[in-house]
Scaffold this motif. Structure first.
Motif, mmCIF file in Angstrom:
data_model
loop_
_atom_site.group_PDB
_atom_site.id
_atom_site.type_symbol
_atom_site.label_atom_id
_atom_site.label_comp_id
_atom_site.label_asym_id
_atom_site.label_seq_id
_atom_site.Cartn_x
_atom_site.Cartn_y
_atom_site.Cartn_z
ATOM 1 N N ILE A 1 0.833 -1.214 0.000
ATOM 2 C CA ILE A 1 0.000 0.000 0.000
ATOM 3 C C ILE A 1 0.862 1.257 0.000
ATOM 4 N N ASP A 2 0.541 2.187 -0.921
ATOM 5 C CA ASP A 2 1.122 3.531 -0.861
ATOM 6 C C ASP A 2 0.004 4.553 -1.095
ATOM 7 N N ASP A 3 0.341 5.712 -1.643
ATOM 8 C CA ASP A 3 -0.667 6.754 -1.881
ATOM 9 C C ASP A 3 -1.765 6.317 -2.842
ATOM 10 N N ASN A 4 -1.368 5.465 -3.749
ATOM 11 C CA ASN A 4 -2.246 5.076 -4.842
ATOM 12 C C ASN A 4 -3.289 4.049 -4.384
ATOM 13 N N PRO A 5 -4.589 4.368 -4.525
ATOM 14 C CA PRO A 5 -5.648 3.439 -4.096
ATOM 15 C C PRO A 5 -5.587 2.090 -4.822
ATOM 16 N N ASN A 6 -4.949 2.074 -6.003
ATOM 17 C CA ASN A 6 -4.814 0.810 -6.731
ATOM 18 C C ASN A 6 -3.970 -0.212 -5.984
ATOM 19 N N THR A 7 -3.201 0.249 -5.010
ATOM 20 C CA THR A 7 -2.314 -0.664 -4.286
ATOM 21 C C THR A 7 -3.003 -1.320 -3.087
ATOM 22 N N LEU A 8 -4.279 -0.988 -2.894
ATOM 23 C CA LEU A 8 -5.006 -1.509 -1.724
ATOM 24 C C LEU A 8 -5.361 -2.982 -1.859
ATOM 25 N N GLY A 9 -5.479 -3.453 -3.079
ATOM 26 C CA GLY A 9 -5.783 -4.865 -3.304
ATOM 27 C C GLY A 9 -7.060 -5.294 -2.602
ATOM 28 N N LEU A 10 -6.981 -6.381 -1.860
ATOM 29 C CA LEU A 10 -8.165 -6.948 -1.201
ATOM 30 C C LEU A 10 -8.481 -6.293 0.137
ATOM 31 N N VAL A 11 -7.595 -5.395 0.585
ATOM 32 C CA VAL A 11 -7.737 -4.858 1.941
ATOM 33 C C VAL A 11 -9.100 -4.199 2.209
ATOM 34 N N PRO A 12 -9.612 -3.341 1.306
ATOM 35 C CA PRO A 12 -10.926 -2.733 1.569
ATOM 36 C C PRO A 12 -12.039 -3.771 1.723
ATOM 37 N N VAL A 13 -12.013 -4.791 0.891
ATOM 38 C CA VAL A 13 -13.031 -5.842 0.954
ATOM 39 C C VAL A 13 -12.928 -6.610 2.262
ATOM 40 N N ILE A 14 -11.711 -6.959 2.643
ATOM 41 C CA ILE A 14 -11.511 -7.703 3.896
ATOM 42 C C ILE A 14 -12.031 -6.876 5.068
ATOM 43 N N ILE A 15 -11.645 -5.603 5.119
ATOM 44 C CA ILE A 15 -12.050 -4.754 6.250
ATOM 45 C C ILE A 15 -13.571 -4.651 6.343
ATOM 46 N N SER A 16 -14.217 -4.351 5.227
ATOM 47 C CA SER A 16 -15.665 -4.136 5.314
ATOM 48 C C SER A 16 -16.408 -5.428 5.620
ATOM 49 N N LEU A 17 -15.924 -6.535 5.052
ATOM 50 C CA LEU A 17 -16.566 -7.819 5.318
ATOM 51 C C LEU A 17 -16.403 -8.234 6.788
ATOM 52 N N VAL A 18 -15.189 -8.095 7.293
ATOM 53 C CA VAL A 18 -14.910 -8.451 8.689
ATOM 54 C C VAL A 18 -15.792 -7.642 9.629
ATOM 55 N N GLN A 19 -15.913 -6.344 9.332
ATOM 56 C CA GLN A 19 -16.701 -5.482 10.208
ATOM 57 C C GLN A 19 -18.196 -5.759 10.067
ATOM 58 N N THR A 20 -18.619 -6.085 8.867
ATOM 59 C CA THR A 20 -20.016 -6.460 8.660
ATOM 60 C C THR A 20 -20.366 -7.687 9.491
ATOM 61 N N LEU A 21 -19.399 -8.597 9.620
ATOM 62 C CA LEU A 21 -19.616 -9.806 10.408
ATOM 63 C C LEU A 21 -19.461 -9.546 11.909
ATOM 64 N N GLY A 22 -19.211 -8.297 12.274
ATOM 65 C CA GLY A 22 -19.165 -7.923 13.690
ATOM 66 C C GLY A 22 -17.826 -8.130 14.368
ATOM 67 N N MET A 23 -16.795 -8.307 13.572
ATOM 68 C CA MET A 23 -15.462 -8.497 14.155
ATOM 69 C C MET A 23 -14.619 -7.238 13.966
ATOM 70 N N ASN A 24 -13.548 -7.142 14.747
ATOM 71 C CA ASN A 24 -12.579 -6.061 14.590
ATOM 72 C C ASN A 24 -11.479 -6.480 13.643
ATOM 73 N N VAL A 25 -10.812 -5.476 13.078
ATOM 74 C CA VAL A 25 -9.720 -5.806 12.191
ATOM 75 C C VAL A 25 -8.466 -4.998 12.551
ATOM 76 N N ILE A 26 -7.336 -5.709 12.606
ATOM 77 C CA ILE A 26 -6.037 -5.098 12.900
ATOM 78 C C ILE A 26 -5.133 -5.282 11.686
ATOM 79 N N ALA A 27 -4.483 -4.194 11.260
ATOM 80 C CA ALA A 27 -3.532 -4.288 10.158
ATOM 81 C C ALA A 27 -2.139 -4.520 10.727
#
Ligand code: C2E
Ligand code: MG
Ligand code: MG
Ligand code: MG
Length: 282
Positions: free
Chosen positions: A212-238
């Protein structure tokens, strides 16, 4: 081909392999003595709430100070400890040491916020028959309330023995001990399956954070993982946040917490104490 090289060249063990086997045996012998000789210590790496920027807890990471070879990384000796069964006693030691430390910090009222301690459990410890009893004893003697203890296991510890895992996790839940899945994304489990176990937190593996850097293209699966984990009621640590850009991007994604060299490397208990006292904000 082999014949053409001559009989003498056709060996099962090359000299380098022989050396490696010897070294490994020596390390194993040394590891057997390390506990008694007090060669282990625990280092602590702060876990930061990305929302408030304060330290919410520490991950306990074992260090082995070898008498002649210096510091040997856990990635090298934990596998040997697992293969030899030594992990049972080493793991128990780490648990006891780190629970006592966090309990001491609490008693000294070093922080205005409740600090948690996260301890890595190897899959072997996890399937140990007396694990719960061991944990109960350690919490009791260190006078640490169970909700401040966080245990980290990898996906495979659950997936290899789902029934046993389910029983143990119920016992954790009953005591309000928290459970994190470590190195998430490196295994093959589905999030929804993991969610059928009482898991509180998912730690996204460093390999997802590093690009990950400034460019949103470098986020890969991270946004999906975060939102899914939180939707399931869990916390997420990077895990493994090293740059301000990574922190910035993760904040925008509402990632709950993070750890990494940007904040601090794992440090000894004395340095960790100073760190708490200086109550840094990121
Ligand atoms: P882990 O549990 O995933 O721990 C995180 C590892 O990443 C630690 O390595 C930590 O020092 C490192 N790290 C943290 N932030 C950064 C960063 O920003 N950049 C980079 N490059 N690395 C970072 P460490 O201490 O060498 O431990 C390696 C692994 O050994 C741990 O991975 C864990 O699986 C195992 N381990 C460590 N202590 C214990 C223990 O007490 N018991 C058991 N069973 N395993 C342990
Ligand atoms: Mg860990
Ligand atoms: Mg990890
Ligand atoms: Mg890792």
């Amino acid at each position: 081909q082999a014949k053409a090289l001559g009989k003498g060249r056709y060996q099962l063990f090359e000299p380098e392999m022989y050396q490696a086997v010897l070294q490994r045996l020596q390390l194993e012998t040394d590891l057997r003595k390390a506990l008694v000789n007090q060669e282990f210590s625990v280092h602590y790496q702060p876990i930061i709430s990305l929302n408030s920027g304060i330290i919410i807890g520490f991950e306990a990471l074992i260090r082995w100070h070898h008498p002649t070879q210096g510091l040997i990384p856990p990635g090298l000796f934990i596998p040997i400890a697992e293969e030899t069964g030594l992990i049972a006693r080493i793991g128990e030691w780490v648990l006891r040491e780190s629970c006592h430390q966090v309990s001491a910090w609490k008693k000294q009222r070093l922080s205005d916020y409740p600090l948690t301690v996260s301890v890595n459990l190897s899959a072997l410890q996890f399937s140990q028959e007396n694990l719960i009893k061991q944990i109960d004893n350690i919490l009791d003697e260190s006078q640490l309330e169970p909700q401040y203890l966080n245990l980290e296991i990898t996906e495979s510890a659950i997936l290899d023995h789902p029934e046993t895992a389910s029983d143990i996790l119920k016992q954790f839940k009953k005591r309000r001990i928290n459970l994190s899945i470590d190195d998430f994304g490196t295994g093959y489990s589905s999030l929804s399956y993991l969610h059928s176990f009482p898991v509180d937190t998912l730690k996204i593996d460093r390999s997802f954070i590093t690009p990950i850097d400034d460019n949103p293209n470098t986020l890969g699966l991270v946004p999906v993982i975060i939102s899914l984990v939180q939707t399931l009621g869990m916390n997420v640590i990077a895990e493994g946040i090293e740059t301000a850009q990574q922190l910035d991007q993760l904040r925008k994604l509402n990632c709950n917490a993070g750890q990494g060299y940007l904040f601090s490397k794992p440090v000894n208990s004395q340095t960790a104490t100073h760190l708490i006292q200086s109550s840094p904000h990121w």
